[in-house]
Write an enzyme that holds these catalytic residues in place. Structure first.
Site, PDB file in Angstrom:
ATOM      1  N   LYS A 186       0.877  -1.173   0.000  1.00 32.12           N
ATOM      2  CA  LYS A 186       0.000   0.000   0.000  1.00 32.12           C
ATOM      3  C   LYS A 186       0.908   1.213   0.000  1.00 32.12           C
ATOM      4  O   LYS A 186       1.568   1.522   0.985  1.00 32.12           O
ATOM      5  CB  LYS A 186      -0.912   0.035   1.231  1.00 32.12           C
ATOM      6  CG  LYS A 186      -2.002   1.118   1.101  1.00 32.12           C
ATOM      7  CD  LYS A 186      -2.585   1.523   2.431  1.00 32.12           C
ATOM      8  CE  LYS A 186      -1.825   2.647   3.092  1.00 32.12           C
ATOM      9  NZ  LYS A 186      -1.834   3.927   2.382  1.00 32.12           N
ATOM     10  N   GLY A 247      -1.832   5.115  13.891  1.00 31.28           N
ATOM     11  CA  GLY A 247      -2.161   4.334  12.709  1.00 31.28           C
ATOM     12  C   GLY A 247      -1.723   2.892  12.834  1.00 31.28           C
ATOM     13  O   GLY A 247      -2.461   1.970  12.474  1.00 31.28           O
ATOM     14  N   GLY A 248      -0.523   2.684  13.352  1.00 31.40           N
ATOM     15  CA  GLY A 248      -0.024   1.332  13.519  1.00 31.40           C
ATOM     16  C   GLY A 248      -0.829   0.529  14.514  1.00 31.40           C
ATOM     17  O   GLY A 248      -1.108  -0.657  14.305  1.00 31.40           O
ATOM     18  N   GLU A 267       6.674  -0.745  13.131  1.00 34.04           N
ATOM     19  CA  GLU A 267       7.713   0.109  13.716  1.00 34.04           C
ATOM     20  C   GLU A 267       7.070   1.475  13.885  1.00 34.04           C
ATOM     21  O   GLU A 267       6.723   2.132  12.908  1.00 34.04           O
ATOM     22  CB  GLU A 267       8.929   0.145  12.788  1.00 34.04           C
ATOM     23  CG  GLU A 267      10.126   0.833  13.394  1.00 34.04           C
ATOM     24  CD  GLU A 267      10.114   2.317  13.095  1.00 34.04           C
ATOM     25  OE1 GLU A 267       9.712   3.086  14.002  1.00 34.04           O
ATOM     26  OE2 GLU A 267      10.470   2.703  11.992  1.00 34.04           O
ATOM     27  N   CYS A 304      12.466   8.235  12.547  1.00 35.39           N
ATOM     28  CA  CYS A 304      11.946   7.526  13.718  1.00 35.39           C
ATOM     29  C   CYS A 304      13.007   7.393  14.799  1.00 35.39           C
ATOM     30  O   CYS A 304      12.684   7.160  15.965  1.00 35.39           O
ATOM     31  CB  CYS A 304      11.409   6.158  13.321  1.00 35.39           C
ATOM     32  SG  CYS A 304      12.532   5.210  12.273  1.00 35.39           S
TER      33      CYS A 304
END
Length: 510
Positions: A186, A247-248, A267, A304
């Site tokens: 995606k 979101g994760g 992650e 990150c």
């Protein structure tokens, strides 16, 4: 390439080797160059891509390690062949400098080639053989052979902050393909044109190697519903994700709630704290401050592993370090962020933390639109320990200094941390005893612990771990960077008393 014309995306969806269109489209938002429209994938497209991937699994999972290595190397070659155009569309869509995009491309192709070399060695299969003991008393032992087998089709979510290295052909995709798993990506809506040209490179490699065209698919969308449909499709067996905690976590919960739950390798980022021990702070606080400022503002803080937190003991050395950091950051100019939404979120997150009780601004800046400038805040260990919200990640060049009373309070701060991708010790020889006390705490909190460095460089190698306890990642036993990433998309299978004619080729003669 010598062509200087900007790559013009066609805006299609790559499903089973064909570029398809959808009824609705969305537009990218480039910093420069023309706006392009992209097909918005539907649940029907999701199903078609997953069904093609499942069909491809039966042949691709049985390819030899040599064949898969050739495929990975072919992808790298095709990406390099499009290098100049990838840089152009990537910089236009994201605002990242050309050098950054060129570095990402090198990282991506280097990783593909490293994984090719790694699987050829075969060690990742963890092959084991317990020979039969027919005369053992009181019971005989059967012949047992174990090997790691690929899971099945894998869904990969492209990352916003790495348009090449953690997106279409990046870490998760490379690892899954190396393991023998087809991939459905995606793409991230922040850089769909970049995703498209990389997908074209992968399709060229598929055709070059004569593989089933279902082995890779690209679904473009700016709708969360499509991502949800992808992780819930019954043919998807695992998910790789790099992105926000919210979101994760939403996708992680969907994976767990499926009739047949699947692993979600997310992650999700962290604040990556640095602990400045007394001797190091006294001897070279200014140098550490300069290094921190450079790391904090690298790529507008959109990493990150961005080290957003520094813990120091309150006193003259801590004050000097804070002043030196503020001075270094004040020299950094405005940088373009990946999207306007990210820039707005950075400003909102900074405002929220700076307004908390006991937090004060050492460097407060403002910037509008898609740009960001650094900010530096300071608080005490007492306030930090009392307010869990101060430990939430703000994506961008925001730094916070926590001044603690003594080494005991420094350890309390370490113990209070949630899971992190990295923790760093800045230390000199005189700090060894203190570091020995802190290190056991930090190794429980993070997947990578550094000494006298900054975590914004993540080496792609055998020993690298890019992951950590939740919420840094959703699976503390895995890494999304390095050769061990391949193991996420494998599972152990034991063959008992199996005739050699039926054994996988990699299990014979061990």
């Amino acid at each position: 390439m010598t062509d200087t014309v900007l790559f013009q995306p066609h805006g299609g969806l790559l499903i089973d080797g064909k570029w398809l269109s959808a009824d609705t489209r969305f537009e990218n938002a480039p910093v420069s160059g023309p706006v392009a429209a992209f097909s918005n994938a539907t649940e029907t497209h999701v199903a078609a891509a997953c069904e093609a991937a499942e069909r491809a699994f039966w042949s691709y999972s049985k390819t030899t390690r040599i064949e898969r290595a050739d495929f990975l190397n072919a992808i790298a070659d095709e990406i390099d062949a499009r290098g100049e155009q990838i840089t152009k569309i990537g910089t236009a869509e994201t605002g990242l400098p050309e050098g950054r995009l060129q570095g990402e491309r090198g990282r991506t192709t280097g990783q593909l080639r490293l994984f090719a070399q790694h699987i050829l060695a075969g060690n990742y299969l963890d092959r084991r053989h317990d020979s039969a003991l027919p005369d053992r008393v009181p019971a005989p032992r059967p012949d047992l052979r174990m090997i790691q087998e690929p899971l099945g089709p894998v869904a990969v979510f492209g990352a916003s902050n790495f348009p090449v290295a953690f997106s279409t052909a990046g870490g998760d995709t490379a690892a899954a393909l190396a393991a023998g798993c087809p991939v459905v990506v995606k793409g991230h809506p922040a850089h769909p044109g970049t995703g498209e040209i990389i997908a074209e490179a992968i399709l060229a490699a598929i055709r070059k190697c004569g593989l089933d065209t279902g082995v890779f698919g690209l679904l473009q969308t700016n709708r969360n519903e499509t991502g949800a449909a992808l992780v819930q499709h019954p043919l998807i067996t695992a998910v790789g994700f790099t992105g926000s905690l919210s979101g994760g976590r939403a996708l992680f919960d969907l994976c767990a709630q499926r009739p047949v739950p699947i692993p979600f390798f997310g992650e999700l980022g962290s604040v990556n704290p640095m602990f400045l021990l007394p001797a190091a702070l006294s001897a070279r606080g200014a140098a550490i401050a300069a290094g921190w400022a450079g790391s904090l503002t690298m790529g507008a803080g959109q990493f990150c592993t961005n080290p957003g937190l520094a813990i120091v003991i309150d006193g003259p050395d801590g004050d000097a370090f804070a002043a030196a950091t503020a001075a270094a950051l004040s020299e950094a100019g405005a940088q373009i962020m990946l999207t306007t939404g990210m820039a707005n979120a950075y400003r909102a997150g900074t405002a929220g933390i700076s307004s908390a009780t006991g937090v004060h601004g050492l460097l407060e800046t403002t910037c509008e639109g898609r740009k960001a400038t650094p900010n530096l805040l300071v608080t005490t260990g007492v306030e930090w320990l009392a307010n869990e919200a101060l430990g939430e990640e703000v994506f961008g060049p925001l730094g916070m200094i926590v001044k603690v009373r003594d080494l005991d309070e420094m350890r309390e701060v370490a113990l209070s941390l949630r899971g992190q991708l990295t923790c760093t010790l800045h230390m000199d020889d005189g700090d060894t005893e203190t570091a020995q006390t802190l290190l056991p705490v930090l190794t429980r909190k993070a997947g990578r612990v550094l000494a006298n460095g900054f975590p914004t460089g993540v080496e792609v190698s055998d020993a690298m771990v890019h992951g950590g306890p939740y919420p840094a990642s959703t699976n503390f036993g895995a890494t999304s960077v390095g050769t061990m990433a391949i193991r996420r998309f494998l599972r152990p299978v034991c063959y008992q008393n199996m005739p050699e004619a039926l054994l996988p080729a990699d299990l014979i003669q061990i």
